[in-house]
Motif scaffolding. Sequence first.
Motif, PDB file in Angstrom:
ATOM      1  N   SER A  12       0.831  -1.214   0.000  1.00 11.54           N
ATOM      2  CA  SER A  12       0.000   0.000   0.000  1.00 11.54           C
ATOM      3  C   SER A  12       0.862   1.260   0.000  1.00 11.54           C
ATOM      4  O   SER A  12       0.547   2.248  -0.673  1.00 11.54           O
ATOM      5  CB  SER A  12      -0.929   0.000   1.215  1.00 11.54           C
ATOM      6  N   MET A  13       1.956   1.236   0.753  1.00  8.31           N
ATOM      7  CA  MET A  13       2.862   2.391   0.786  1.00  8.31           C
ATOM      8  C   MET A  13       3.490   2.644  -0.584  1.00  8.31           C
ATOM      9  O   MET A  13       3.590   3.796  -1.031  1.00  8.31           O
ATOM     10  CB  MET A  13       3.950   2.154   1.842  1.00  8.31           C
ATOM     11  N   LEU A  14       3.892   1.560  -1.259  1.00  6.87           N
ATOM     12  CA  LEU A  14       4.502   1.713  -2.584  1.00  6.87           C
ATOM     13  C   LEU A  14       3.503   2.249  -3.600  1.00  6.87           C
ATOM     14  O   LEU A  14       3.823   3.154  -4.397  1.00  6.87           O
ATOM     15  CB  LEU A  14       5.068   0.370  -3.047  1.00  6.87           C
ATOM     16  N   TRP A  15       2.272   1.689  -3.609  1.00  8.86           N
ATOM     17  CA  TRP A  15       1.258   2.154  -4.553  1.00  8.86           C
ATOM     18  C   TRP A  15       0.860   3.606  -4.264  1.00  8.86           C
ATOM     19  O   TRP A  15       0.558   4.367  -5.196  1.00  8.86           O
ATOM     20  CB  TRP A  15       0.034   1.254  -4.511  1.00  8.86           C
ATOM     21  N   CYS A  18       1.436  -0.965 -15.451  1.00  7.65           N
ATOM     22  CA  CYS A  18       1.834  -1.266 -14.074  1.00  7.65           C
ATOM     23  C   CYS A  18       0.629  -1.577 -13.187  1.00  7.65           C
ATOM     24  O   CYS A  18       0.778  -2.210 -12.136  1.00  7.65           O
ATOM     25  CB  CYS A  18       2.619  -0.095 -13.475  1.00  7.65           C
ATOM     26  N   VAL A  19      -0.547  -1.138 -13.604  1.00  8.82           N
ATOM     27  CA  VAL A  19      -1.763  -1.422 -12.846  1.00  8.82           C
ATOM     28  C   VAL A  19      -2.419  -2.700 -13.334  1.00  8.82           C
ATOM     29  O   VAL A  19      -2.835  -3.544 -12.520  1.00  8.82           O
ATOM     30  CB  VAL A  19      -2.757  -0.235 -12.930  1.00  8.82           C
ATOM     31  N   TRP A  20      -2.524  -2.897 -14.653  1.00  4.78           N
ATOM     32  CA  TRP A  20      -3.297  -4.045 -15.126  1.00  4.78           C
ATOM     33  C   TRP A  20      -2.517  -5.358 -15.176  1.00  4.78           C
ATOM     34  O   TRP A  20      -3.105  -6.437 -15.044  1.00  4.78           O
ATOM     35  CB  TRP A  20      -3.929  -3.759 -16.496  1.00  4.78           C
ATOM     36  N   ILE A  21      -1.188  -5.312 -15.317  1.00  4.15           N
ATOM     37  CA  ILE A  21      -0.409  -6.553 -15.425  1.00  4.15           C
ATOM     38  C   ILE A  21      -0.531  -7.443 -14.180  1.00  4.15           C
ATOM     39  O   ILE A  21      -0.852  -8.636 -14.286  1.00  4.15           O
ATOM     40  CB  ILE A  21       1.066  -6.237 -15.741  1.00  4.15           C
ATOM     41  N   PRO A  22      -0.285  -6.929 -12.959  1.00  3.92           N
ATOM     42  CA  PRO A  22      -0.387  -7.831 -11.797  1.00  3.92           C
ATOM     43  C   PRO A  22      -1.803  -8.345 -11.558  1.00  3.92           C
ATOM     44  O   PRO A  22      -1.987  -9.432 -10.995  1.00  3.92           O
ATOM     45  CB  PRO A  22       0.094  -6.960 -10.629  1.00  3.92           C
ATOM     46  N   ASN A  23      -2.814  -7.589 -12.003  1.00  4.59           N
ATOM     47  CA  ASN A  23      -4.188  -8.022 -11.779  1.00  4.59           C
ATOM     48  C   ASN A  23      -4.613  -9.141 -12.730  1.00  4.59           C
ATOM     49  O   ASN A  23      -5.616  -9.807 -12.468  1.00  4.59           O
ATOM     50  CB  ASN A  23      -5.129  -6.824 -11.902  1.00  4.59           C
ATOM     51  N   VAL A  24      -3.863  -9.352 -13.815  1.00  5.89           N
ATOM     52  CA  VAL A  24      -4.112 -10.534 -14.649  1.00  5.89           C
ATOM     53  C   VAL A  24      -3.820 -11.794 -13.838  1.00  5.89           C
ATOM     54  O   VAL A  24      -4.620 -12.743 -13.800  1.00  5.89           O
ATOM     55  CB  VAL A  24      -3.244 -10.495 -15.920  1.00  5.89           C
ATOM     56  N   VAL A  37       9.324   3.169 -10.177  1.00  7.93           N
ATOM     57  CA  VAL A  37       8.426   2.935  -9.039  1.00  7.93           C
ATOM     58  C   VAL A  37       7.293   1.994  -9.447  1.00  7.93           C
ATOM     59  O   VAL A  37       6.898   1.105  -8.678  1.00  7.93           O
ATOM     60  CB  VAL A  37       7.859   4.272  -8.510  1.00  7.93           C
ATOM     61  N   GLY A  38       6.774   2.171 -10.660  1.00  9.53           N
ATOM     62  CA  GLY A  38       5.676   1.329 -11.122  1.00  9.53           C
ATOM     63  C   GLY A  38       6.054  -0.134 -11.208  1.00  9.53           C
ATOM     64  O   GLY A  38       5.298  -1.012 -10.771  1.00  9.53           O
ATOM     65  N   TRP A  39       7.255  -0.436 -11.737  1.00  8.95           N
ATOM     66  CA  TRP A  39       7.658  -1.838 -11.863  1.00  8.95           C
ATOM     67  C   TRP A  39       8.029  -2.458 -10.521  1.00  8.95           C
ATOM     68  O   TRP A  39       7.891  -3.672 -10.324  1.00  8.95           O
ATOM     69  CB  TRP A  39       8.795  -1.974 -12.867  1.00  8.95           C
ATOM     70  N   VAL A  40       8.481  -1.641  -9.598  1.00 10.38           N
ATOM     71  CA  VAL A  40       8.671  -2.151  -8.229  1.00 10.38           C
ATOM     72  C   VAL A  40       7.320  -2.540  -7.630  1.00 10.38           C
ATOM     73  O   VAL A  40       7.184  -3.589  -6.987  1.00 10.38           O
ATOM     74  CB  VAL A  40       9.377  -1.099  -7.348  1.00 10.38           C
ATOM     75  N   CYS A  41       6.309  -1.713  -7.876  1.00 15.16           N
ATOM     76  CA  CYS A  41       4.959  -2.023  -7.402  1.00 15.16           C
ATOM     77  C   CYS A  41       4.433  -3.310  -8.040  1.00 15.16           C
ATOM     78  O   CYS A  41       3.768  -4.119  -7.382  1.00 15.16           O
ATOM     79  CB  CYS A  41       4.006  -0.865  -7.716  1.00 15.16           C
ATOM     80  N   VAL A  42       4.738  -3.502  -9.328  1.00 18.24           N
ATOM     81  CA  VAL A  42       4.307  -4.724 -10.021  1.00 18.24           C
ATOM     82  C   VAL A  42       4.941  -5.947  -9.364  1.00 18.24           C
ATOM     83  O   VAL A  42       4.273  -6.958  -9.108  1.00 18.24           O
ATOM     84  CB  VAL A  42       4.676  -4.660 -11.516  1.00 18.24           C
TER      85      VAL A  42
END
Length: 304
Positions: A57-60, A192-198, A135-140
């Motif tokens: 949550s902190m990273l996002w 960065c948002v949709w990839i992990p949710n797949v 930052v986005g890919w770290v979140c992924v």
Amino acid sequence: MAILDLHHPLVFTFGLLGNIVSIFVYLAPLPTFIEIYRKKSTLGFQSLPYVVALFSSMLWLYYAFVKTDTTLLITINSLGCIVEAIYIIVYLVYAPRNVRKHTAKLLVGMNVLLFFAILLFTHFVLEGRKRVLAVGWVCVAVAVSVFAAPLSIVLQVVRTRSVAFMPFTLSFSLTLSAVMWFCYGIFLKDPCVWIPNVLGFFLGLIQMALYAVYRNAREILTEKKLPADHIINIVMLGTPEVHPVHDAEKTGSENDGVKDHEKEEENEQTDNNNNQEKIVSLPHELPNQATVQLDSPVLVICRA
């Protein structure tokens, strides 16, 4: 302007739905922590999932501020930070001393040192688009690890044929949340948002399919063997009764005294034979010294 973008209504709609569903996901562990509060014990639960959830949550939240124009990511992850922090505080209050120290080390290492290392590096070394992507890919990466965590529960369901540790409502909420945030990322054009949710979506489908298969199956009970370091040997000691003998009684018949003595020795031997050694397996959360109360005196040999 973003507000006049053709896709903006869909971005707002799925982002809002994602916020609503994610609130239920964040509140799913609430009954567990109510039980922890009532029993004043952590009940053997691990703190790692909540520490990782707080870190995610902190990273996002940081990513949302870096990227800009992502208000709905800010709202849900702000709530996530608050809720997960409350969970961790309650856990620390009722955890045993050694578990509390372990959780504190996780918090300092992951949520303080690692997070601020990422923040300082991306803020002072990278700029503009590179900072957002980093930052986005770290979140992924963190999100994928969070989604992959339930794989251990999936294996446990298959092994025990029981869905006791995989509630359907939680699996359904996680799947629905993944769908909402996947659509949000697609319409926002943010991989960065949709990839992990797949991955989250497919894992959710697997969990619900296993629930449908094993919900009425007979549970296979498996004995969990603990390592030797967590075994306590309890040796039951005999409790022969001792009666005072008056001087006047000592002058009685010598034969009666011998018989009483032999009978007393037989009773003591019988008690010692009946009270056999028992092995008791206690949870991992044991202090170095444990006190076990039983109806009769015991000798406790603890290896911890």
